[in-house]
Write a protein that holds these residues in place. Structure first.
Motif, PDB file in Angstrom:
ATOM      1  N   THR A  35       0.898  -1.308   0.073  1.00  0.00           N
ATOM      2  CA  THR A  35      -0.103   0.037   0.032  1.00  0.00           C
ATOM      3  C   THR A  35       0.909   1.093  -0.142  1.00  0.00           C
ATOM      4  N   ALA A  36       2.020   1.191   0.359  1.00  0.00           N
ATOM      5  CA  ALA A  36       2.927   2.300   0.508  1.00  0.00           C
ATOM      6  C   ALA A  36       3.237   2.755  -0.915  1.00  0.00           C
ATOM      7  N   GLU A  37       3.141   2.080  -1.935  1.00  0.00           N
ATOM      8  CA  GLU A  37       3.573   2.229  -3.256  1.00  0.00           C
ATOM      9  C   GLU A  37       2.584   2.866  -4.135  1.00  0.00           C
ATOM     10  N   LEU A  38       1.201   2.742  -3.617  1.00  0.00           N
ATOM     11  CA  LEU A  38       0.159   3.526  -4.380  1.00  0.00           C
ATOM     12  C   LEU A  38       0.361   4.821  -4.532  1.00  0.00           C
ATOM     13  N   LEU A  39      -0.111   5.250  -5.782  1.00  0.00           N
ATOM     14  CA  LEU A  39       0.279   6.698  -6.165  1.00  0.00           C
ATOM     15  C   LEU A  39      -0.828   7.645  -5.780  1.00  0.00           C
ATOM     16  N   PRO A  40      -0.544   8.866  -5.610  1.00  0.00           N
ATOM     17  CA  PRO A  40      -1.830   9.742  -5.343  1.00  0.00           C
ATOM     18  C   PRO A  40      -2.681   9.797  -6.525  1.00  0.00           C
ATOM     19  N   VAL A  41      -3.947  10.052  -6.525  1.00  0.00           N
ATOM     20  CA  VAL A  41      -4.645  10.096  -7.531  1.00  0.00           C
ATOM     21  C   VAL A  41      -4.404  10.794  -8.755  1.00  0.00           C
ATOM     22  N   THR A  42      -3.839  11.947  -8.548  1.00  0.00           N
ATOM     23  CA  THR A  42      -3.451  12.962  -9.741  1.00  0.00           C
ATOM     24  C   THR A  42      -2.088  12.439 -10.461  1.00  0.00           C
ATOM     25  N   GLU A  43      -1.423  11.531  -9.734  1.00  0.00           N
ATOM     26  CA  GLU A  43      -0.215  10.827 -10.382  1.00  0.00           C
ATOM     27  C   GLU A  43      -0.669   9.628 -10.929  1.00  0.00           C
ATOM     28  N   ALA A  44      -1.586   8.675 -10.501  1.00  0.00           N
ATOM     29  CA  ALA A  44      -1.996   7.646 -11.239  1.00  0.00           C
ATOM     30  C   ALA A  44      -2.766   7.933 -12.364  1.00  0.00           C
ATOM     31  N   VAL A 137      -3.970  -4.430  -9.008  1.00  0.00           N
ATOM     32  CA  VAL A 137      -2.992  -5.677  -8.335  1.00  0.00           C
ATOM     33  C   VAL A 137      -2.897  -5.432  -6.896  1.00  0.00           C
ATOM     34  N   ASP A 138      -2.569  -6.207  -6.213  1.00  0.00           N
ATOM     35  CA  ASP A 138      -2.518  -6.208  -4.724  1.00  0.00           C
ATOM     36  C   ASP A 138      -1.766  -4.985  -4.120  1.00  0.00           C
ATOM     37  N   PRO A 139      -2.415  -4.098  -3.468  1.00  0.00           N
ATOM     38  CA  PRO A 139      -3.786  -4.163  -2.866  1.00  0.00           C
ATOM     39  C   PRO A 139      -4.623  -3.537  -3.785  1.00  0.00           C
ATOM     40  N   LYS A 140      -5.987  -4.360  -3.987  1.00  0.00           N
ATOM     41  CA  LYS A 140      -6.758  -3.906  -4.842  1.00  0.00           C
ATOM     42  C   LYS A 140      -7.833  -2.922  -4.347  1.00  0.00           C
ATOM     43  N   ILE A 141      -7.330  -1.701  -4.484  1.00  0.00           N
ATOM     44  CA  ILE A 141      -8.088  -0.717  -4.038  1.00  0.00           C
ATOM     45  C   ILE A 141      -8.432   0.435  -4.941  1.00  0.00           C
ATOM     46  N   CYS A 142      -9.949   0.947  -4.816  1.00  0.00           N
ATOM     47  CA  CYS A 142     -10.289   1.904  -5.826  1.00  0.00           C
ATOM     48  C   CYS A 142     -10.401   3.214  -5.190  1.00  0.00           C
ATOM     49  N   TYR A 143      -9.877   3.988  -5.988  1.00  0.00           N
ATOM     50  CA  TYR A 143     -10.107   5.664  -5.432  1.00  0.00           C
ATOM     51  C   TYR A 143     -11.420   6.145  -5.488  1.00  0.00           C
ATOM     52  N   PRO A 144     -11.816   6.976  -4.625  1.00  0.00           N
ATOM     53  CA  PRO A 144     -13.083   7.486  -4.570  1.00  0.00           C
ATOM     54  C   PRO A 144     -13.202   8.602  -5.969  1.00  0.00           C
ATOM     55  N   PRO A 145     -14.556   8.628  -6.291  1.00  0.00           N
ATOM     56  CA  PRO A 145     -14.644   9.550  -7.357  1.00  0.00           C
ATOM     57  C   PRO A 145     -13.755  10.876  -7.053  1.00  0.00           C
ATOM     58  N   HIS A 146     -13.188  11.332  -8.236  1.00  0.00           N
ATOM     59  CA  HIS A 146     -12.125  12.472  -8.092  1.00  0.00           C
ATOM     60  C   HIS A 146     -12.588  13.461  -9.006  1.00  0.00           C
ATOM     61  N   THR A 147     -12.804  14.764  -8.448  1.00  0.00           N
ATOM     62  CA  THR A 147     -12.901  15.735  -9.362  1.00  0.00           C
ATOM     63  C   THR A 147     -11.896  16.828  -9.565  1.00  0.00           C
ATOM     64  N   GLU A 148     -11.781  17.359 -10.703  1.00  0.00           N
ATOM     65  CA  GLU A 148     -10.548  18.363 -11.015  1.00  0.00           C
ATOM     66  C   GLU A 148     -11.402  19.582 -11.516  1.00  0.00           C
ATOM     67  N   LYS A 149     -10.872  20.781 -11.142  1.00  0.00           N
ATOM     68  CA  LYS A 149     -11.825  21.969 -11.863  1.00  0.00           C
ATOM     69  C   LYS A 149     -10.842  22.552 -13.020  1.00  0.00           C
ATOM     70  N   LEU A 150     -11.141  22.752 -14.018  1.00  0.00           N
ATOM     71  CA  LEU A 150     -10.464  23.326 -14.915  1.00  0.00           C
ATOM     72  C   LEU A 150     -10.842  24.728 -15.480  1.00  0.00           C
ATOM     73  N   ASP A 151      -9.900  25.731 -15.354  1.00  0.00           N
ATOM     74  CA  ASP A 151     -10.382  26.950 -15.891  1.00  0.00           C
ATOM     75  C   ASP A 151      -9.223  27.509 -17.045  1.00  0.00           C
ATOM     76  N   LEU A 152      -9.780  27.526 -18.255  1.00  0.00           N
ATOM     77  CA  LEU A 152      -9.050  27.800 -19.473  1.00  0.00           C
ATOM     78  C   LEU A 152      -9.395  29.021 -19.988  1.00  0.00           C
ATOM     79  N   PRO A 153      -8.347  29.492 -20.732  1.00  0.00           N
ATOM     80  CA  PRO A 153      -8.695  30.779 -21.657  1.00  0.00           C
ATOM     81  C   PRO A 153      -9.359  30.353 -22.681  1.00  0.00           C
ATOM     82  N   LEU A 154     -10.548  30.984 -23.257  1.00  0.00           N
ATOM     83  CA  LEU A 154     -11.066  30.552 -24.702  1.00  0.00           C
ATOM     84  C   LEU A 154     -10.160  30.953 -25.722  1.00  0.00           C
TER      85      LEU A 154
END
Length: 729
Positions: A35-44, A137-154
């Motif tokens: 479990t220590a090797e699991l990536l943060p959601v934004t890196e995965a 693969v072990d540990p078979k763990i799912c992330y919670p739904p993750h939301t990212e807010k984008l603010d882009l120039p038109l």
């Protein structure tokens, strides 16, 4: 110039003390739990955005290996003035998910195109992107739904190319903002994050308890309880008030942090039942981190005694008396146990060879009280500094998530080989092949001037290093406390261990009555010194044997070559005393040549794991243990290592005897052995489950599926017979 006595051996080799401590603390740690090797959601799942094409937003996820995204879990919502069309996504890989049914997933990467329109006056393209994925693969763990807010120039149709760089930069600058917010640590294994207990408070009243570390919570409404094979009985839980929580996946929910106790009434006619089997299914999350898949734990509850036994052996925590952890021992009790354990450590076979060096220097001091005190103080300083450094290293690495325990530094082949060479060098010096001092038989007025503080300090360092394979009585509880206590308390325990180890020599140095019991110095001590060289050779041979089990014949060949080159270096060093510069250059060349096989030793891979199992012994694996327990078989689990002297003593006295084999046959028990000589994450996890700082660890699992019973680190035949007989009932 008058030659120096043997007591100043390390004064000529002070660098060895620092080399040993460096090897001890810089050796690569054992791999942490997965479990220590699991990536943060934004890196995965790295999200990038491209808004350079007017009217179309392009998104790309770069998905790390062993991770995947759900197609059906992607949601897109426009911000103020932004209306999004239907997202265009490629077909994913189809499979049946245990919890979500038929789904499509993406591996490695995926692109999405989203058409959009904007209201008049809108200057920014704002939207939220929600997605969810899992580690497959072990540990078979799912992330919670993750939301990212984008603010882009038109973009503009006339300057789309120039806008591309600004859009991408703005998108990257906005990534990582999720509903949970903040950074979280690596998630714990499910059995550690959600500890579950159950007990009977009466024939029809149960109490269930979930315990979570800080930052974890349990869903109330995702918990279901049922009884197995109990027709006519129903469960009525009385949930306490929880914490209101808005969850992106489940909406407004009630959750519990830290710990929750749930009274449950059993309704219906028990009809004389003595036991109930309760199945609890529940789900929880790490706050701002991962959500765990649905967990199911089955427990057997004795309605008379209130005892509970988990059926989910491979994933369950230790029995209730251990669930509170080793901190149930007070600091004062832990310090007393550590002091006693360190004192008894002086009698263990792994320490005795090094203590012979100290014994000779103490005998050298004769009637000179100042010299005796100096010997005692510098030896104690070496012991205490080494124990403190060892404690700091272990605690720091464990805090970083690495699986490190007492004695596990000897899992590093390079350190084992280096120690074997050091023992050989000390033995050759005591045998007279190389002289770092004069005869020990000389006595007289110059005795005090020939005492070496560096030699005393180095002896203390060496005593601590070779003491690590031994676990003396009383040390187990003290070390378990140290590995779970706050940093300052843990360090005090390690210092108390060192003080216990140094106590006999402190007593001799500072209590004149004890010093007068020592024999008078004389020329007989030269013979004693040469006799004491042979335990050093035996220790070197034992370390080579440990290395053979870790890395095989190639490693043994390399360390033997290094030992021969070291012996040649010391032999020529002695001859070069009366020769010129060329001879001393030859010594340096030989010393460098000694390092070459040690360098190669560090790169020898472990042998293939196809070693034959001992007759009548089952190799440990969590799966095999679970199978045996599910079949109702009593199991005696022995966690051992070749470098663990206490383990070998127990095997010789109890486990490798005909009486023990007869006991196994009589009780129908299986003898399961886990070998921790080399790094093994499964064994590290089992040790952590029982709060054991290292090996040996002995656990007896009963026939009826009850909790395992942890035995003392020092076994007796009667203790083992009593435990296995009770387990077979």
């Amino acid at each position: 110039m008058q030659p120096l006595p043997f007591g100043r051996l390390a004064a000529r080799l002070p660098v060895l003390a620092f080399l040993l401590l460096s090897l001890l603390l810089s050796a690569p740690p054992a791999p942490a739990q997965d479990t220590a090797e699991l990536l943060p959601v934004t890196e995965a799942y790295k999200l990038s955005a491209d808004a350079t094409t007017p009217g179309v937003l392009k998104l790309h996820w770069t998905i790390a290996p062993d991770y995947y995204l759900y197609r059906g879990r992607m949601k897109f919502k426009g911000g103020d003035g932004v209306t999004l069309g239907e997202a265009q996504l490629p077909d994913g890989e189809k499979f049946h998910d245990e919890y979500l049914g038929d789904v499509e997933t993406y591996h490695h990467g995926v692109d999405a195109s989203i058409p959009y329109t904007v209201a008049a006056g809108t200057t920014r393209l704002t939207l939220s992107v929600q997605y969810q994925g899992c580690h497959e693969v072990d540990p078979k763990i799912c992330y919670p739904p993750h939301t990212e807010k984008l603010d882009l120039p038109l973009p503009t149709r006339t300057d789309a190319t120039a806008a591309a760089g600004n859009a991408l930069g703005a998108a990257l600058g906005r990534l990582g903002s999720s509903a949970g917010g903040g950074s979280v640590g690596a998630p714990l294994p499910a059995e550690q994050a959600f500890r579950f207990e159950a007990l009977a408070q009466g024939p029809q009243q149960l109490l269930l308890r979930w315990t979570m570390p800080k930052g974890y919570y349990l869903y109330r409404d995702q918990t279901t309880l049922k009884l197995a094979d109990a027709a006519g009985l129903t469960l009525k839980p009385a949930w306490p008030a929880g914490t209101a929580h808005h969850d992106e996946h489940f909406g407004d929910v009630v959750v519990y942090f830290d710990q929750v106790e749930l009274p449950v009434t059993v309704e219906g006619d028990l009809a004389g039942r003595q036991r109930l089997t309760l199945q609890a299914s529940f789900q929880g999350c790490q706050d701002g981190g991962l959500c765990y898949p649905l967990m199911t734990r089955a427990v057997d509850i004795d309605l008379n005694s209130g005892a509970v036994a988990s059926r989910a052996v491979a994933a369950e925590p230790p029995p209730a008396e251990l669930a509170g952890g080793p901190l149930q021992v007070s600091l004062v009790a832990a310090l007393l146990l550590a002091l006693g354990g360190g004192l008894v450590l002086n009698l263990m076979p792994c320490v005795l060879p090094v203590l012979s060096i100290k014994a000779v220097s103490v005998l050298e001091s004769g009637e000179n009280r100042a010299t005796a005190r100096r010997h005692a103080l510098f030896y104690t300083a070496g012991v205490l500094c080494s124990f403190t450094a060892l404690g700091l290293g272990i605690l720091a690495l464990r805090a970083a998530g690495h699986a490190l325990g007492w004695g596990s530094q000897l899992q590093q082949p390079l350190l084992v080989g280096a120690l074997a060479c050091v023992m050989l060098a000390v033995g050759l010096s005591m045998s007279g092949v190389v002289q770092f001092g004069a005869s020990l038989g000389n006595t007289g007025a110059s005795l005090a001037s020939r005492s070496g503080p560096a030699g005393d300090f180095f002896t203390g360092v060496l005593a601590v290093v070779v003491a690590s394979p031994c676990t003396a009585p009383f040390m187990g509880s003290a070390l378990a406390y140290a590995f779970a206590a706050p940093m300052l308390s843990a360090l005090l325990v390690f210092v108390a261990l060192g003080l216990g180890l140094a106590l006999p020599f402190l007593a001799v140095g500072f209590v004149p009555a004890l010093a007068r019991l020592l024999p008078k110095p004389g020329r007989w001590m030269e013979t004693l010194k040469q006799v004491l060289a042979f335990p050093m050779y035996l220790t070197a041979a034992w370390l080579v044997w440990v290395l053979a089990n870790q890395r095989g014949a190639d490693a043994v060949g390399l360390v033997l070559v290094a030992m021969v080159l070291l012996a040649m270096t010391l032999w020529w060093f002695e001859r070069s005393r009366t020769r010129g510069v060329a001879s001393r250059i030859a010594v340096a060349v030989l010393a460098l040549a000694t390092l070459a096989p040690m360098y190669l030793l560090a790169h020898v891979p472990p042998p293939s794991a196809a070693a034959a199992t001992e007759q009548g012994v089952v190799a440990y694996s969590p799966q095999k243990l679970a199978e045996l327990r599910a079949a109702g078989t009593p199991v005696f689990v022995d966690m051992t290592a070749d470098w663990c002297v206490t383990c070998k003593a127990n095997e010789h006295a109890v486990l490798n005897t005909q009486a023990f084999r007869d006991l196994l046959e009589r009780t129908g028990a299986v003898y399961m052995k886990g070998d921790w000589t080399d790094v093994d994450p499964d064994i590290s996890a089992f040790l952590a489950q029982y709060h054991s700082p290292g090996v040996p660890l002995y656990v007896v699992f009963p026939r009826n599926g009850g909790p395992g019973r942890q035995l003392s680190t020092v076994l007796t035949p009667s203790m083992v017979e009593q435990a296995l007989t009770a387990a077979a009932r």
